[in-house]
Design an enzyme around this catalytic site. Sequence first.
Site, mmCIF file in Angstrom:
data_model
loop_
_atom_site.group_PDB
_atom_site.id
_atom_site.type_symbol
_atom_site.label_atom_id
_atom_site.label_comp_id
_atom_site.label_asym_id
_atom_site.label_seq_id
_atom_site.Cartn_x
_atom_site.Cartn_y
_atom_site.Cartn_z
ATOM 1 N N LYS A 78 0.836 -1.190 0.000
ATOM 2 C CA LYS A 78 0.000 0.000 0.000
ATOM 3 C C LYS A 78 0.879 1.251 0.000
ATOM 4 C CE LYS A 78 -3.913 -2.021 2.512
ATOM 5 N NZ LYS A 78 -4.914 -1.873 1.458
ATOM 6 N N ARG A 137 -10.649 -11.275 -0.559
ATOM 7 C CA ARG A 137 -11.491 -12.208 -1.317
ATOM 8 C C ARG A 137 -10.885 -13.614 -1.336
ATOM 9 N NH1 ARG A 137 -11.097 -8.413 -6.456
ATOM 10 N NH2 ARG A 137 -11.026 -6.977 -4.691
#
Length: 515
Positions: A289, A363
Site C-alpha cells: 500500500k 477475497r
Amino acid sequence: MTALTLSTSGAATLRADALVVGIAKGAKGLVVAPGAEAVDKAFDGKLATVLETLGASGAEGEVTKLPAPSGLKVPVVIAVGLGQVPAKDDAYDAEALRRAAGSAARALKGSKKAGFALPTESAEDAGAVAEGALLGAYAFTAYQGGENKLAPKAAKSARNDAKLPLAEVALLGAKPRDKAFKAAAERAVAVTEEINRARDLINTPPNDLYPESFAAVATAAGKEHGIKVQVLDEKALVKGGYGGLLGVGQGSTHGPRLVKLAYTHPKAEKTLALVGKGITYDSGGISLKPAGHNETMKCDMSGAAAVFAAVVAASRLGLQVNVTGWLALAENMPSGNATRPGDVLRMYSGKTVEVLNTDAEGRLVLADALTRASEEKPDAIVDVATLTGAMVLALGNRTFGVMSNDDAFRTSVHEIAEEVGEASWPMPLPADLRKGMDSPTADIANMGERMGGGLVAGLFLQEFVGEGIAWAHLDIAGPAFHEGAPYGYTPKGGTGSAVRTLVRLAERTAAGDLG
C-alpha cells in the site's frame, strides 16, 4: 462497562449527575419531547424558551447543557436534539432516539450516573434509547493511562476519570415491570456489549491482535457462552488444502487461522452461516500500500469481528436458530515468503486463482471460508468484509453495499439493515464484469476491471458459494472504521458495523420471516 437500569424514579426525584431530555423542531419553535414533562414543569413550563435563548435548535444530535432548577435532584440538565417533531400520531424515529441518546452519553464522559428521560412510549423506543446510550458511552482506553509517575496521585486520578465512559444509564419511563420493556432492555445490553467487544478488537493494535490471539479470544468467548469453537491452525490448513488463507498468510510470522463458531438451539429449524474477513493487518503484501494508507489497516478484520460478535449475541439471546460463524484470519505482510503477483493458488474448493494483486487478499481468505461454510448446507450465507476501496468511492463512509445471488434475499438484508439503523444500499452483480477476471493461467484471477471494483469482488466471491444456497455479501469498507470526530453513538475508530444487521437477520430467521 456501562450499566443499564430501568429506573422506577421519576425525572423530578432521580438522584444522578445529570438528566437527559429531548427537544425537537416544531412549526412554531422548540418543542419539549415526551418524557421531559416533569423537567419542563421545574422550569415553570419555560424549558423550550430557555433553550432557545441559549441557541438550541433541536437539530439531531445537538447537545445543550444547562444548570437544573431547584425542583430537580440533579445538578445538570442535558437537552439533546431529536430533529423534526413527528407528524400527529407518529412516534419519534428509532434511529433519531439512538443517535440522541448516543450524543448525550458521549457528552457525559466521566460521569457516574445519568437519567435518560427521552421518549419511551413503546418497548421498541426504550430499546433504541438504551442501545444509543450504551453505544455512545463506549471508550477504548486499554492503552491509555501511562501518565508521569511523578505527578500527584490526585491529578492522575482526575485525568483517568475524565476519560472513562458514563458508568450507569438509568432509563426513565421504561416500565421496568413490563415484560416487553424488560426484554428490550436485556436485548439492548446483550447486543451493545457484543458490538463494543467488536469495537475493542478492531481498535486493538496489530502487534497484540493477530490470527492466533484473535482465535484465542474466540475460544474463550465460546467457553463462556456455550458456543462450540474449532480452530484450524497452519498444519490443519495445509492438510485441508486452504490455499487462499495460506497464500495470504505465508508472508507473516503470524500464521493464518480458520475459526468456526457454532451456536446451536435444540428447537432450531434453520441454519444461518456468517463468514467474516479477518485480515488482522493489511500491508498490501508485495503489492504494498502507498504511504498514508497503512495506519488504519488494523481495521481490516472488522468483518470477522462483526461475525464473532453476532454469533455470541445470538447465543446470549437464546435465538431459536443455528448460527455458525467462520472467521478467516490472516496477516498480509511482505517478506521473502510472501505470495507474489503472478503466483497461482489452489483454493479449498479446488479452483485455481492467479494472484494479480496481493492487496486483493480479502477475497482469497473469504473464498476458502465460503466454500467450507457451503459444505454444511446452511439455509443462507452472509459474508461481511472491509473488502474494497471502490465501495467507499461508490457509497461513502457511512453506507455499506449489499450484493447477493438472490434478489429477494438482498432486499431482505437491505431492509433489515435500514430497520436497525445501519445505512446500506443494494448493489448489482453484473454478469458482464465476470469476463474481466478470466486468466490465461488459472481458473480465475483475483482482479478484474478497475471500474466497478466492488462489484467485481462480489462476483469473485460468488464463484465460491455452494449451488442453491442464498448468499449475501456486505462490503463494510466505508462504515467499519470512523476516522473523523465522533457523532451520535458512533465513536472514532472501530464502529462494529453490521453486527446489528446480522443479529436482526438471525432473529428474523428464527421467527421464520425470511421464508
